[in-house]
Motif scaffolding. Structure first.
Motif, PDB file in Angstrom:
ATOM      1  N   MET A 183     -15.392   9.890 -60.211  1.00  0.00           N
ATOM      2  CA  MET A 183     -16.773  10.327 -60.148  1.00  0.00           C
ATOM      3  C   MET A 183     -16.943  11.672 -59.440  1.00  0.00           C
ATOM      4  O   MET A 183     -17.875  12.409 -59.728  1.00  0.00           O
ATOM      5  CB  MET A 183     -17.611   9.265 -59.427  1.00  0.00           C
ATOM      6  CG  MET A 183     -17.805   7.990 -60.231  1.00  0.00           C
ATOM      7  SD  MET A 183     -18.883   8.222 -61.654  1.00  0.00           S
ATOM      8  CE  MET A 183     -20.468   8.406 -60.854  1.00  0.00           C
ATOM      9  N   LYS A 184     -16.049  12.016 -58.504  1.00  0.00           N
ATOM     10  CA  LYS A 184     -16.196  13.276 -57.785  1.00  0.00           C
ATOM     11  C   LYS A 184     -16.155  14.458 -58.755  1.00  0.00           C
ATOM     12  O   LYS A 184     -16.836  15.458 -58.552  1.00  0.00           O
ATOM     13  CB  LYS A 184     -15.099  13.417 -56.736  1.00  0.00           C
ATOM     14  CG  LYS A 184     -15.256  12.480 -55.545  1.00  0.00           C
ATOM     15  CD  LYS A 184     -14.170  12.705 -54.518  1.00  0.00           C
ATOM     16  CE  LYS A 184     -14.308  11.762 -53.338  1.00  0.00           C
ATOM     17  NZ  LYS A 184     -13.239  11.961 -52.327  1.00  0.00           N
ATOM     18  N   ALA A 185     -15.363  14.356 -59.803  1.00  0.00           N
ATOM     19  CA  ALA A 185     -15.313  15.418 -60.803  1.00  0.00           C
ATOM     20  C   ALA A 185     -16.601  15.458 -61.613  1.00  0.00           C
ATOM     21  O   ALA A 185     -17.091  16.540 -61.964  1.00  0.00           O
ATOM     22  CB  ALA A 185     -14.113  15.220 -61.727  1.00  0.00           C
ATOM     23  N   ILE A 186     -17.181  14.297 -61.909  1.00  0.00           N
ATOM     24  CA  ILE A 186     -18.420  14.247 -62.676  1.00  0.00           C
ATOM     25  C   ILE A 186     -19.554  14.918 -61.897  1.00  0.00           C
ATOM     26  O   ILE A 186     -20.361  15.658 -62.454  1.00  0.00           O
ATOM     27  CB  ILE A 186     -18.789  12.788 -63.016  1.00  0.00           C
ATOM     28  CG1 ILE A 186     -17.678  12.142 -63.850  1.00  0.00           C
ATOM     29  CG2 ILE A 186     -20.113  12.724 -63.767  1.00  0.00           C
ATOM     30  CD1 ILE A 186     -17.445  12.788 -65.181  1.00  0.00           C
ATOM     31  N   TYR A 187     -19.619  14.676 -60.581  1.00  0.00           N
ATOM     32  CA  TYR A 187     -20.638  15.340 -59.772  1.00  0.00           C
ATOM     33  C   TYR A 187     -20.501  16.855 -59.884  1.00  0.00           C
ATOM     34  O   TYR A 187     -21.488  17.588 -59.924  1.00  0.00           O
ATOM     35  CB  TYR A 187     -20.506  14.932 -58.303  1.00  0.00           C
ATOM     36  CG  TYR A 187     -20.781  13.467 -58.030  1.00  0.00           C
ATOM     37  CD1 TYR A 187     -21.918  12.847 -58.524  1.00  0.00           C
ATOM     38  CD2 TYR A 187     -19.900  12.710 -57.276  1.00  0.00           C
ATOM     39  CE1 TYR A 187     -22.173  11.515 -58.282  1.00  0.00           C
ATOM     40  CE2 TYR A 187     -20.147  11.367 -57.016  1.00  0.00           C
ATOM     41  CZ  TYR A 187     -21.271  10.778 -57.525  1.00  0.00           C
ATOM     42  OH  TYR A 187     -21.520   9.454 -57.277  1.00  0.00           O
ATOM     43  N   SER A 188     -19.266  17.341 -59.926  1.00  0.00           N
ATOM     44  CA  SER A 188     -19.035  18.779 -60.027  1.00  0.00           C
ATOM     45  C   SER A 188     -19.437  19.303 -61.390  1.00  0.00           C
ATOM     46  O   SER A 188     -19.998  20.395 -61.515  1.00  0.00           O
ATOM     47  CB  SER A 188     -17.555  19.086 -59.755  1.00  0.00           C
ATOM     48  OG  SER A 188     -17.286  20.456 -59.913  1.00  0.00           O
ATOM     49  N   ILE A 189     -19.153  18.530 -62.442  1.00  0.00           N
ATOM     50  CA  ILE A 189     -19.481  18.967 -63.798  1.00  0.00           C
ATOM     51  C   ILE A 189     -20.985  19.065 -64.006  1.00  0.00           C
ATOM     52  O   ILE A 189     -21.483  19.960 -64.696  1.00  0.00           O
ATOM     53  CB  ILE A 189     -18.857  17.994 -64.828  1.00  0.00           C
ATOM     54  CG1 ILE A 189     -17.335  18.127 -64.812  1.00  0.00           C
ATOM     55  CG2 ILE A 189     -19.367  18.277 -66.238  1.00  0.00           C
ATOM     56  CD1 ILE A 189     -16.640  17.091 -65.644  1.00  0.00           C
ATOM     57  N   VAL A 190     -21.742  18.129 -63.414  1.00  0.00           N
ATOM     58  CA  VAL A 190     -23.199  18.152 -63.567  1.00  0.00           C
ATOM     59  C   VAL A 190     -23.753  19.502 -63.138  1.00  0.00           C
ATOM     60  O   VAL A 190     -24.668  20.044 -63.747  1.00  0.00           O
ATOM     61  CB  VAL A 190     -23.833  17.004 -62.752  1.00  0.00           C
ATOM     62  CG1 VAL A 190     -25.338  17.167 -62.662  1.00  0.00           C
ATOM     63  CG2 VAL A 190     -23.490  15.674 -63.390  1.00  0.00           C
ATOM     64  N   GLY A 191     -23.169  20.053 -62.065  1.00  0.00           N
ATOM     65  CA  GLY A 191     -23.431  21.448 -61.739  1.00  0.00           C
ATOM     66  C   GLY A 191     -24.650  21.747 -60.908  1.00  0.00           C
ATOM     67  O   GLY A 191     -24.885  22.900 -60.566  1.00  0.00           O
ATOM     68  N   TYR A 192     -25.446  20.755 -60.576  1.00  0.00           N
ATOM     69  CA  TYR A 192     -26.623  21.033 -59.756  1.00  0.00           C
ATOM     70  C   TYR A 192     -26.214  21.377 -58.329  1.00  0.00           C
ATOM     71  O   TYR A 192     -25.131  21.031 -57.870  1.00  0.00           O
ATOM     72  CB  TYR A 192     -27.564  19.831 -59.771  1.00  0.00           C
ATOM     73  CG  TYR A 192     -28.278  19.646 -61.079  1.00  0.00           C
ATOM     74  CD1 TYR A 192     -29.317  20.499 -61.439  1.00  0.00           C
ATOM     75  CD2 TYR A 192     -27.915  18.642 -61.962  1.00  0.00           C
ATOM     76  CE1 TYR A 192     -29.980  20.339 -62.648  1.00  0.00           C
ATOM     77  CE2 TYR A 192     -28.567  18.475 -63.174  1.00  0.00           C
ATOM     78  CZ  TYR A 192     -29.600  19.326 -63.511  1.00  0.00           C
ATOM     79  OH  TYR A 192     -30.241  19.173 -64.700  1.00  0.00           O
ATOM     80  N   LYS A 193     -27.126  22.055 -57.652  1.00  0.00           N
ATOM     81  CA  LYS A 193     -26.852  22.531 -56.297  1.00  0.00           C
ATOM     82  C   LYS A 193     -26.434  21.363 -55.400  1.00  0.00           C
ATOM     83  O   LYS A 193     -27.120  20.344 -55.333  1.00  0.00           O
ATOM     84  CB  LYS A 193     -28.097  23.215 -55.735  1.00  0.00           C
ATOM     85  CG  LYS A 193     -27.868  23.938 -54.409  1.00  0.00           C
ATOM     86  CD  LYS A 193     -29.123  24.673 -53.987  1.00  0.00           C
ATOM     87  CE  LYS A 193     -28.921  25.432 -52.674  1.00  0.00           C
ATOM     88  NZ  LYS A 193     -30.149  26.151 -52.272  1.00  0.00           N
ATOM     89  N   THR A 194     -25.314  21.548 -54.711  1.00  0.00           N
ATOM     90  CA  THR A 194     -24.730  20.486 -53.893  1.00  0.00           C
ATOM     91  C   THR A 194     -24.506  20.979 -52.472  1.00  0.00           C
ATOM     92  O   THR A 194     -24.051  22.102 -52.260  1.00  0.00           O
ATOM     93  CB  THR A 194     -23.392  20.023 -54.497  1.00  0.00           C
ATOM     94  OG1 THR A 194     -23.609  19.564 -55.838  1.00  0.00           O
ATOM     95  CG2 THR A 194     -22.781  18.903 -53.685  1.00  0.00           C
ATOM     96  N   ARG A 195     -24.838  20.127 -51.522  1.00  0.00           N
ATOM     97  CA  ARG A 195     -24.611  20.415 -50.112  1.00  0.00           C
ATOM     98  C   ARG A 195     -23.982  19.181 -49.459  1.00  0.00           C
ATOM     99  O   ARG A 195     -23.873  18.133 -50.076  1.00  0.00           O
ATOM    100  CB  ARG A 195     -25.925  20.785 -49.417  1.00  0.00           C
ATOM    101  CG  ARG A 195     -26.529  22.095 -49.883  1.00  0.00           C
ATOM    102  CD  ARG A 195     -25.677  23.283 -49.469  1.00  0.00           C
ATOM    103  NE  ARG A 195     -26.273  24.555 -49.861  1.00  0.00           N
ATOM    104  CZ  ARG A 195     -26.001  25.178 -50.988  1.00  0.00           C
ATOM    105  NH1 ARG A 195     -25.151  24.634 -51.860  1.00  0.00           N
ATOM    106  NH2 ARG A 195     -26.564  26.339 -51.259  1.00  0.00           N
ATOM    107  N   TYR A 196     -23.608  19.314 -48.203  1.00  0.00           N
ATOM    108  CA  TYR A 196     -23.000  18.178 -47.503  1.00  0.00           C
ATOM    109  C   TYR A 196     -23.427  18.140 -46.049  1.00  0.00           C
ATOM    110  O   TYR A 196     -23.898  19.128 -45.481  1.00  0.00           O
ATOM    111  CB  TYR A 196     -21.478  18.235 -47.609  1.00  0.00           C
ATOM    112  CG  TYR A 196     -20.831  19.415 -46.913  1.00  0.00           C
ATOM    113  CD1 TYR A 196     -20.577  19.393 -45.535  1.00  0.00           C
ATOM    114  CD2 TYR A 196     -20.463  20.558 -47.632  1.00  0.00           C
ATOM    115  CE1 TYR A 196     -19.989  20.481 -44.909  1.00  0.00           C
ATOM    116  CE2 TYR A 196     -19.871  21.642 -47.010  1.00  0.00           C
ATOM    117  CZ  TYR A 196     -19.638  21.592 -45.648  1.00  0.00           C
ATOM    118  OH  TYR A 196     -19.057  22.668 -45.016  1.00  0.00           O
TER     119      TYR A 196
END
Length: 318
Positions: A183-196
């Motif tokens: 799933m970590k790759a899928i989150y990256s593919i979706v491409g929306y702005k990501t923060r942590y």
């Protein structure tokens, strides 16, 4: 209080998690009831041999009436169990909240506020260190090296599964129904702005998974999201060309001089030179065919993934 509908998703897989479930739900309930107008809890039971009904029945009515229990008919991959909860989510924001943080329910609010303040559609918890057995560390290092080197994915190897996802990001994620074992790759593919947000809670490996299960998941991730195998076949083909040239040179040298490339004497038997050169040519041709097939299959796979051709960061009107 935020006028938002929030969904909290958790996955039950072990007996100790079942024991912690009442406290987990009560802790998170205290936070979401105080800060959100609407909320729901989705509990995915990924252990068919255990029942969570009794643990939920003992909860107060105002809490258990907001709980949806999904009992899977058989145990499945952890990411697929998470997906079952995401499919059922109705919230404006969905929080995947691990049992590692059940005593820190305030993190739900922090993730949500960070998402709102930063304009990020995905905010995850990031560990400062990873706890893994010595025999797994080289495996993790090699896996993430291949991801970084042979893909454009921005995968954070220290990311916890705990994260908040906006509705639009979740909708896009659910449309990408390719292989969701990683799933970590899928989150990256979706491409929306990501923060942590950083946390002192170390990142634990999924100890219940065997090495073979982790290897299969890693192999699927590498074949699905990187060009590693195609690059590997290219190098094998180039090696076969060098091997072919060396074999031809060695065979001709033995035939005409009786000495090979290493200075050893050799007697050229009738037909030996032709047979060796022919085998080397077939080897190089086979490697070339494999490389061409890898390109062909990679192009087909990219076409059927239905990944977005472009991603809009935002739309403004003036």
């Amino acid at each position: 209080m935020y006028n938002s509908f929030i969904t909290v998703v958790c996955v039950l897989e072990h007996t100790h998690e079942l024991r912690l479930l009442p406290e987990y739900l009560q802790n998170t309930f205290a936070v979401v009831r105080q800060h959100f107008t609407d909320f729901e809890f989705i509990v995915v039971n990924n252990n068919p041999e255990a029942s969570a009904d009794d643990a939920i029945e003992q909860l107060p009515d105002d809490l258990k009436h907001n709980v949806y229990l999904l009992n899977l008919s058989r145990a499945t991959n952890h990411n697929h169990a998470v997906l079952a909860g995401l499919d059922r989510s109705n919230g404006d924001y969905t929080v995947i909240f691990e049992f590692d943080f059940y005593q820190q329910p305030e993190l739900i609010l922090q993730l949500f506020e960070h998402s709102r303040n930063e304009g990020a559609d995905i905010v995850y918890m990031r560990a400062r260190q990873r706890q893994a057995g010595a025999h797994f560390r080289p495996f993790y290092s090699l896996f993430y090296f291949i991801l970084r080197r042979y893909s454009a994915l921005e995968v954070d190897e220290m990311a916890h599964n705990t994260r908040v996802i906006s509705r639009r990001a979740l909708n896009s994620l659910l449309r990408l129904r390719e292989n969701l074992r990683y799933m970590k790759a899928i989150y990256s593919i979706v491409g929306y702005k990501t923060r942590y947000l950083e946390t002192d809670e170390p990142l634990h490996g999924r100890e219940q998974e065997s090495f073979s299960e982790r290897f299969r998941t890693s192999l699927i991730a590498i074949t699905s999201f990187t060009t590693f195998l195609r690059s590997l076949l290219l190098w094998i083909f180039l090696f076969s060309l060098v091997f072919l040239i060396g074999v031809i040179g060695n065979a001709l040298k033995v035939k005409f001089t009786g000495v090979d490339l290493f200075g050893s004497a050799g007697e050229p038997y009738p037909g030996w030179t032709f047979l060796v050169i022919l085998i080397a040519i077939f080897f190089a041709t086979t490697c070339l065919n494999l490389y061409i097939m890898s390109i062909y299959l990679s192009n087909i796979y990219n076409e059927i993934k239905q990944r977005p051709l472009y991603i809009l960061e935002s739309i403004k009107r003036f």
